[in-house]
Design an enzyme around this catalytic site. Structure first.
Site, PDB file in Angstrom:
ATOM      1  N   LYS A   1      46.726  45.439  40.060  1.00  0.00           N
ATOM      2  CA  LYS A   1      46.456  45.377  41.500  1.00  0.00           C
ATOM      3  C   LYS A   1      44.953  45.293  41.771  1.00  0.00           C
ATOM      4  O   LYS A   1      44.506  44.459  42.556  1.00  0.00           O
ATOM      5  CB  LYS A   1      47.071  46.595  42.208  1.00  0.00           C
ATOM      6  CG  LYS A   1      48.599  46.634  42.059  1.00  0.00           C
ATOM      7  CD  LYS A   1      49.238  47.758  42.833  1.00  0.00           C
ATOM      8  CE  LYS A   1      48.949  49.128  42.269  1.00  0.00           C
ATOM      9  NZ  LYS A   1      49.454  49.325  40.878  1.00  0.00           N
ATOM     10  N   THR A   2      44.181  46.154  41.095  1.00  0.00           N
ATOM     11  CA  THR A   2      42.727  46.125  41.296  1.00  0.00           C
ATOM     12  C   THR A   2      42.173  44.767  40.836  1.00  0.00           C
ATOM     13  O   THR A   2      41.335  44.152  41.504  1.00  0.00           O
ATOM     14  CB  THR A   2      42.057  47.267  40.495  1.00  0.00           C
ATOM     15  OG1 THR A   2      42.681  48.486  40.879  1.00  0.00           O
ATOM     16  CG2 THR A   2      40.574  47.349  40.754  1.00  0.00           C
TER      17      THR A   2
ATOM     18  N   ASP B   1      42.695  51.092  47.592  1.00  0.00           N
ATOM     19  CA  ASP B   1      43.655  51.492  46.568  1.00  0.00           C
ATOM     20  C   ASP B   1      44.414  52.719  47.085  1.00  0.00           C
ATOM     21  O   ASP B   1      43.874  53.466  47.909  1.00  0.00           O
ATOM     22  CB  ASP B   1      42.881  51.844  45.284  1.00  0.00           C
ATOM     23  CG  ASP B   1      43.775  51.752  44.045  1.00  0.00           C
ATOM     24  OD1 ASP B   1      44.946  51.376  44.172  1.00  0.00           O
ATOM     25  OD2 ASP B   1      43.276  52.060  42.949  1.00  0.00           O
TER      26      ASP B   1
ATOM     27  N   THR C   1      51.368  52.347  44.889  1.00  0.00           N
ATOM     28  CA  THR C   1      52.420  52.510  43.883  1.00  0.00           C
ATOM     29  C   THR C   1      53.723  52.876  44.599  1.00  0.00           C
ATOM     30  O   THR C   1      54.763  52.949  43.977  1.00  0.00           O
ATOM     31  CB  THR C   1      52.057  53.643  42.904  1.00  0.00           C
ATOM     32  OG1 THR C   1      51.654  54.784  43.663  1.00  0.00           O
ATOM     33  CG2 THR C   1      50.931  53.239  41.982  1.00  0.00           C
TER      34      THR C   1
ATOM     35  N   ARG D   1      47.540  47.624  31.261  1.00  0.00           N
ATOM     36  CA  ARG D   1      46.555  48.688  31.000  1.00  0.00           C
ATOM     37  C   ARG D   1      46.902  49.420  29.704  1.00  0.00           C
ATOM     38  O   ARG D   1      46.030  49.737  28.905  1.00  0.00           O
ATOM     39  CB  ARG D   1      46.490  49.688  32.153  1.00  0.00           C
ATOM     40  CG  ARG D   1      45.656  50.929  31.771  1.00  0.00           C
ATOM     41  CD  ARG D   1      45.394  51.876  32.901  1.00  0.00           C
ATOM     42  NE  ARG D   1      44.595  51.262  33.922  1.00  0.00           N
ATOM     43  CZ  ARG D   1      44.830  51.370  35.214  1.00  0.00           C
ATOM     44  NH1 ARG D   1      45.843  52.084  35.640  1.00  0.00           N
ATOM     45  NH2 ARG D   1      44.047  50.782  36.091  1.00  0.00           N
TER      46      ARG D   1
HETATM   47  N1  LIG Z   1      47.793  39.906  34.413  1.00  0.00           N
HETATM   48  C1  LIG Z   1      46.869  40.441  33.629  1.00  0.00           C
HETATM   49  N2  LIG Z   1      46.331  39.725  32.621  1.00  0.00           N
HETATM   50  C2  LIG Z   1      45.420  40.294  31.793  1.00  0.00           C
HETATM   51  N3  LIG Z   1      44.964  41.560  31.914  1.00  0.00           N
HETATM   52  C3  LIG Z   1      45.457  42.297  32.905  1.00  0.00           C
HETATM   53  C4  LIG Z   1      46.424  41.781  33.808  1.00  0.00           C
HETATM   54  N4  LIG Z   1      46.739  42.733  34.699  1.00  0.00           N
HETATM   55  C5  LIG Z   1      46.009  43.802  34.374  1.00  0.00           C
HETATM   56  N5  LIG Z   1      45.241  43.547  33.300  1.00  0.00           N
HETATM   57  C6  LIG Z   1      44.346  44.494  32.644  1.00  0.00           C
HETATM   58  O1  LIG Z   1      44.931  45.794  32.756  1.00  0.00           O
HETATM   59  C7  LIG Z   1      43.967  46.752  33.178  1.00  0.00           C
HETATM   60  C8  LIG Z   1      44.477  47.467  34.396  1.00  0.00           C
HETATM   61  O2  LIG Z   1      44.552  46.589  35.495  1.00  0.00           O
HETATM   62  P1  LIG Z   1      44.266  47.080  37.005  1.00  0.00           P
HETATM   63  O3  LIG Z   1      43.152  48.092  37.018  1.00  0.00           O
HETATM   64  O4  LIG Z   1      44.074  45.864  37.822  1.00  0.00           O
HETATM   65  O5  LIG Z   1      45.629  47.779  37.349  1.00  0.00           O
HETATM   66  P2  LIG Z   1      46.080  48.471  38.728  1.00  0.00           P
HETATM   67  O6  LIG Z   1      47.451  47.945  39.031  1.00  0.00           O
HETATM   68  O7  LIG Z   1      45.045  48.306  39.759  1.00  0.00           O
HETATM   69  O8  LIG Z   1      46.214  49.974  38.340  1.00  0.00           O
HETATM   70  P3  LIG Z   1      45.986  51.255  39.321  1.00  0.00           P
HETATM   71  O9  LIG Z   1      47.027  51.150  40.364  1.00  0.00           O
HETATM   72  O10 LIG Z   1      46.194  52.417  38.381  1.00  0.00           O
HETATM   73  O11 LIG Z   1      44.581  51.161  39.809  1.00  0.00           O
HETATM   74  C9  LIG Z   1      42.658  45.987  33.336  1.00  0.00           C
HETATM   75  O12 LIG Z   1      41.871  46.216  32.181  1.00  0.00           O
HETATM   76  C10 LIG Z   1      43.025  44.536  33.366  1.00  0.00           C
HETATM   77  O13 LIG Z   1      42.081  43.806  32.646  1.00  0.00           O
END
Ligand SMILES: Nc1ncnc2c1ncn2[C@@H]1O[C@H](COP(=O)(O)OP(=O)(O)OP(=O)(O)O)[C@@H](O)[C@H]1O
Length: 334
Positions: free
Chosen positions: A65-66, A110, A159, A218
């Site tokens: 998401k981030t 977030d 989430t 992640r």
């Molecule tokens: N589709 C993707 N392809 C490659 N790497 C990804 C992908 N999605 C996420 N990642 C990797 O996974 C890690 C976590 O991603 P991210 O921080 O965007 O998750 P999030 O959904 O925002 O989590 P949270 O809700 O805990 O903040 C990052 O290091 C990112 O590089």
């Protein structure tokens, strides 16, 4: 605290994560439907020279998401301002953020479901009309002064989409539901990351990490880091046996369950005789927050068919009992 290998990011790992983040939709692995939908929204906004609709990203932690919020800003060639629901405890906190936005800026909030209620109400007007009403003075003499904002795009992440009040949810023009990744998609994530960190991994080593990553990029990146460390310290190549040895050391089992997943499953099976057991009782019995169990552990256990959610509570499935090497009640031992 969640387990060392859970889906939530630790402070120490944020730099590593940052280096591995894809920076464009083309580089973003998986989520093909969301990518196409989002791509269309952004292309149309660019062609119309207009800010795109507000975007809500819903799904378990660590699915990107981030990363997607950063990609939205990059693709629009606009700056990104990042904040989070827990940081917005008063309407004034939000007013300060909103009034500092430049035209077209992308605002990422977030955990938007954890924002204060008073700020939520301010956000409705801001999202719809790019305006806020600021209260000046106190008591009977207080007046509300309208303040025009620069047009912006809100990207909210949650989430728990179900916790958002309807008026807020309705103000997002597009909601993306991020799904867990397939093993093949995770293999691409791991393959890409291993090149970026310059750690040579065999194809079967990549697949082994992908298979144990709970459908979550992640976690895939985190397991890769542990395997890299293990290979380095023991002077071993990045092959399947190194992956297996490293993950055994970190208590990640063959299905990718980590310590907390197994604790939750064992609690349901052993302490509550397979369930049903309510979420809060379960959370207390493993010493973890109910929100973590609900957002992080449960979706994975349900998806892998080890646990099911019923109106009366959580129940271990037959596969769940068997995963712990136990026979479900009512079935003869083999
Ligand atoms: N589709 C993707 N392809 C490659 N790497 C990804 C992908 N999605 C996420 N990642 C990797 O996974 C890690 C976590 O991603 P991210 O921080 O965007 O998750 P999030 O959904 O925002 O989590 P949270 O809700 O805990 O903040 C990052 O290091 C990112 O590089």
């Amino acid at each position: 605290m969640t387990g060392e290998l859970s889906a939530q990011a630790t402070a120490a790992e944020q730099g590593y994560e940052g280096a591995l983040r894809p920076t464009s939709l083309a580089e973003f692995v998986g989520q093909s439907k969301v990518r196409r939908q989002l791509g269309l929204l952004l292309d149309a906004a660019t062609m119309r020279r207009h800010t795109p609709d507000h975007i809500l990203l819903a799904g378990p932690p660590g699915l990107g998401k981030t990363t997607l919020s950063m990609i939205v800003a990059t693709e629009l060639e606009k700056p990104l301002h990042q904040t989070s629901g827990p940081a917005i405890q008063h309407a004034g906190d939000l007013a300060a953020v909103l009034s500092a936005l430049t035209p077209g800026e992308v605002l990422f909030i977030d955990e938007i479901h954890r924002m204060a209620r008073s700020a939520e109400e301010m956000l409705y007007l801001a999202m719809e009309d790019f305006k806020v009403d600021i209260m000046v003075g106190k008591g009977a003499g207080a007046t509300s002064v309208p303040l025009e904002l620069s047009p912006f795009t809100l990207v909210g992440a949650t989430t728990r989409a179900g916790l958002l009040p309807n008026p807020l949810r309705d103000r997002f023009g597009f909601t993306a539901h991020l799904e867990f990744y397939s093993d093949d998609e995770l293999a691409k994530v791991v393959g890409r990351a291993s090149k970026l960190i310059e750690f040579a991994l065999s194809e079967s080593g990549v697949d082994e990490i992908a298979r144990r990553s709970r459908g979550t990029p992640r976690i895939a990146n985190r397991l890769l880091r542990r395997v890299r460390d293990y290979g380095l310290v023991h002077d071993l190549p990045g092959d399947t046996s190194t992956v297996q040895a490293a993950l055994a050391l970190y208590d990640v089992d063959d299905h990718g369950l980590d310590r907390l997943d197994r604790e939750v499953l064992s609690a349901v099976v052993e302490r509550f005789n397979g369930g049903p057991v309510g979420l809060s009782t379960l959370a207390v019995s493993v010493g973890e927050e109910a929100e973590t169990i609900e957002a992080v552990v449960e979706p994975f256990l349900v998806r892998t068919g080890l646990l099911s959610r019923t109106p009366r509570g959580r129940v271990a499935t037959r596969a769940g009992w068997e995963h712990l090497g136990k026979v479900p009640p009512g079935l003869p031992a083999e």
